[in-house]
Structure formats: C-alpha cells, structure tokens
Design an enzyme around this catalytic site. Structure first.
Site, mmCIF file in Angstrom:
data_model
loop_
_atom_site.group_PDB
_atom_site.id
_atom_site.type_symbol
_atom_site.label_atom_id
_atom_site.label_comp_id
_atom_site.label_asym_id
_atom_site.label_seq_id
_atom_site.Cartn_x
_atom_site.Cartn_y
_atom_site.Cartn_z
ATOM 1 N N ASN A 50 40.103 46.795 52.366
ATOM 2 C CA ASN A 50 39.959 45.879 51.233
ATOM 3 C C ASN A 50 40.807 44.632 51.466
ATOM 4 O O ASN A 50 41.885 44.685 52.078
ATOM 5 C CB ASN A 50 40.275 46.558 49.902
ATOM 6 C CG ASN A 50 41.647 47.197 49.841
ATOM 7 O OD1 ASN A 50 42.199 47.611 50.846
ATOM 8 N ND2 ASN A 50 42.208 47.293 48.645
ATOM 9 N N ASN A 53 42.576 38.826 46.684
ATOM 10 C CA ASN A 53 42.838 37.398 46.594
ATOM 11 C C ASN A 53 43.512 37.112 45.257
ATOM 12 O O ASN A 53 43.261 37.819 44.270
ATOM 13 C CB ASN A 53 41.509 36.623 46.689
ATOM 14 C CG ASN A 53 41.733 35.140 46.916
ATOM 15 O OD1 ASN A 53 41.993 34.391 45.978
ATOM 16 N ND2 ASN A 53 41.662 34.725 48.162
ATOM 17 N N ALA A 54 44.319 36.050 45.218
ATOM 18 C CA ALA A 54 44.960 35.646 43.969
ATOM 19 C C ALA A 54 43.916 35.359 42.892
ATOM 20 O O ALA A 54 44.177 35.549 41.700
ATOM 21 C CB ALA A 54 45.831 34.416 44.201
ATOM 22 N N TYR A 56 41.378 37.052 41.546
ATOM 23 C CA TYR A 56 41.059 38.484 41.652
ATOM 24 C C TYR A 56 39.601 38.836 41.966
ATOM 25 O O TYR A 56 39.346 39.679 42.813
ATOM 26 C CB TYR A 56 41.465 39.211 40.363
ATOM 27 C CG TYR A 56 42.941 39.322 40.101
ATOM 28 C CD1 TYR A 56 43.897 38.786 40.975
ATOM 29 C CD2 TYR A 56 43.411 39.959 38.954
ATOM 30 C CE1 TYR A 56 45.252 38.881 40.723
ATOM 31 C CE2 TYR A 56 44.773 40.073 38.691
ATOM 32 C CZ TYR A 56 45.684 39.530 39.574
ATOM 33 O OH TYR A 56 47.024 39.637 39.321
ATOM 34 N N CYS A 61 35.852 45.073 48.824
ATOM 35 C CA CYS A 61 36.133 46.484 49.088
ATOM 36 C C CYS A 61 36.051 46.809 50.581
ATOM 37 O O CYS A 61 35.338 46.139 51.351
ATOM 38 C CB CYS A 61 35.119 47.363 48.363
ATOM 39 S SG CYS A 61 35.301 47.369 46.572
ATOM 40 N N GLU A 63 34.616 49.434 52.023
ATOM 41 C CA GLU A 63 33.301 49.922 52.471
ATOM 42 C C GLU A 63 32.384 48.757 52.827
ATOM 43 O O GLU A 63 31.686 48.777 53.846
ATOM 44 C CB GLU A 63 32.630 50.750 51.366
ATOM 45 C CG GLU A 63 33.371 52.004 50.983
ATOM 46 C CD GLU A 63 34.345 51.784 49.823
ATOM 47 O OE1 GLU A 63 35.016 50.724 49.782
ATOM 48 O OE2 GLU A 63 34.432 52.670 48.966
ATOM 49 N N CYS A 100 33.202 52.703 44.797
ATOM 50 C CA CYS A 100 32.835 52.074 43.526
ATOM 51 C C CYS A 100 31.318 51.894 43.443
ATOM 52 O O CYS A 100 30.596 52.059 44.433
ATOM 53 C CB CYS A 100 33.544 50.723 43.374
ATOM 54 S SG CYS A 100 32.832 49.398 44.365
#
Ligand code: THU
Length: 143
Positions: A50, A53-54, A56, A61, A63, A100
């Site tokens: 993963n 980043n700031a 968000y 992910c 995967e 997810c």
C-alpha cells in the site's frame, strides 16, 4: 523487471513474499503496512504494497499495486491464479485483514477462480476463492 519475482510457485511462497512486501509499505497515516504477492497463470510472481498520501483518498491498496505490476508486465493476457495478502502494524505485529471491496472487484476481474490467502485473527492463513469473496459483484451489462 521491477515489481516481479520469477519462480515462486506455491501458496507458501506467496505468503512469505506478501509478508516481505508489507515491509515496503508507505503507510504513515494508517500505520497499517500491507503487502501482496500474486502469481499469474504464466507462473510469474508480482508484488505490491500500500502507498498512502497526505491527500488520503489517493492512497492505494497493496493488492491493486500487485495487479498493476502484473498488467504492466503481461498486458491484457494477465490472468490471476493466486494472491496472498498480509498486514502488520508499525511495530511489526501481524494484523488479520481480508481484501477490501474495491480490491475484491479488481481480483475477480483477472481471476474469479483465483485463490486468495489472508490471515485469520488467530494468525492462521485461510484460502478463499475470489469468486466467493464477492458475490453479486458489478458486471458491465452487455450492450
Ligand atoms: N489496504 C490495503 O492495502 N489493502 C486492503 O485490502 C485494505 C486496505 C490499505 C489501504 C490503506 O493504506 C490502509 O490499508 C488502511 O486502510
């Protein structure tokens, strides 16, 4: 080739490689380090972690990072045979997660019959068919 390892062929190796890949994660915000290792039908292994980043929502992910590496290397012929996912906290403690929803949709795109391996809360691994992880998934209607 960046992001790929040739020769790893079984689920045990994918699990070990996913565990290693998690150490490459960039997750300063969630502090959840996730690694993924997948094997394509051609037998090549691709890794992902993963990357946060700031800003968000633009984080990604593990995967789907592994899938992107596989598609970059193999193109539209890429077929997913198996994938292992592993997650750890910042101290290296194992945390049980399963892919997810967005990643499930991405997994079935490339291999509904793929084995998906992830940890149970007791630390054991379980293997589930990608197909079974996402019933009633989105399918583009024929036009
Ligand atoms: N994450 C993954 O890498 N894979 C998943 O299937 C679920 C969540 C990452 C995204 C984010 O960096 C962190 O875990 C917390 O959600």
């Amino acid at each position: 080739m960046p992001g790929s390892v040739t020769g790893a062929t079984d689920l045990e190796e994918l699990r070990a490689l996913a565990t290693q890949a998690a150490q490459r994660a960039y997750a300063p915000y969630s502090k959840l380090n996730v690694g993924a290792a997948l094997r394509s039908a051609g037998g090549t292994v691709y890794l992902g972690c993963n990357v946060e980043n700031a800003a968000y929502p633009i984080g990604g992910c593990a995967e789907r990072a592994a899938i992107a590496a596989a598609v970059h290397a193999e193109g539209a012929d890429f077929h997913l045979e198996a994938i292992a996912v592993a997650a750890f906290d910042a101290t290296g403690r194992l945390l049980a997660i399963s892919p997810c929803g967005a990643c499930r949709q991405a997994l079935v795109e490339f291999g509904a019959q793929a084995r998906v391996s992830f940890h149970q809360p007791d630390g054991s691994w379980s293997d589930v068919l990608a197909d079974d992880l996402l019933p009633w998934r989105f399918v583009l209607p024929p036009r």
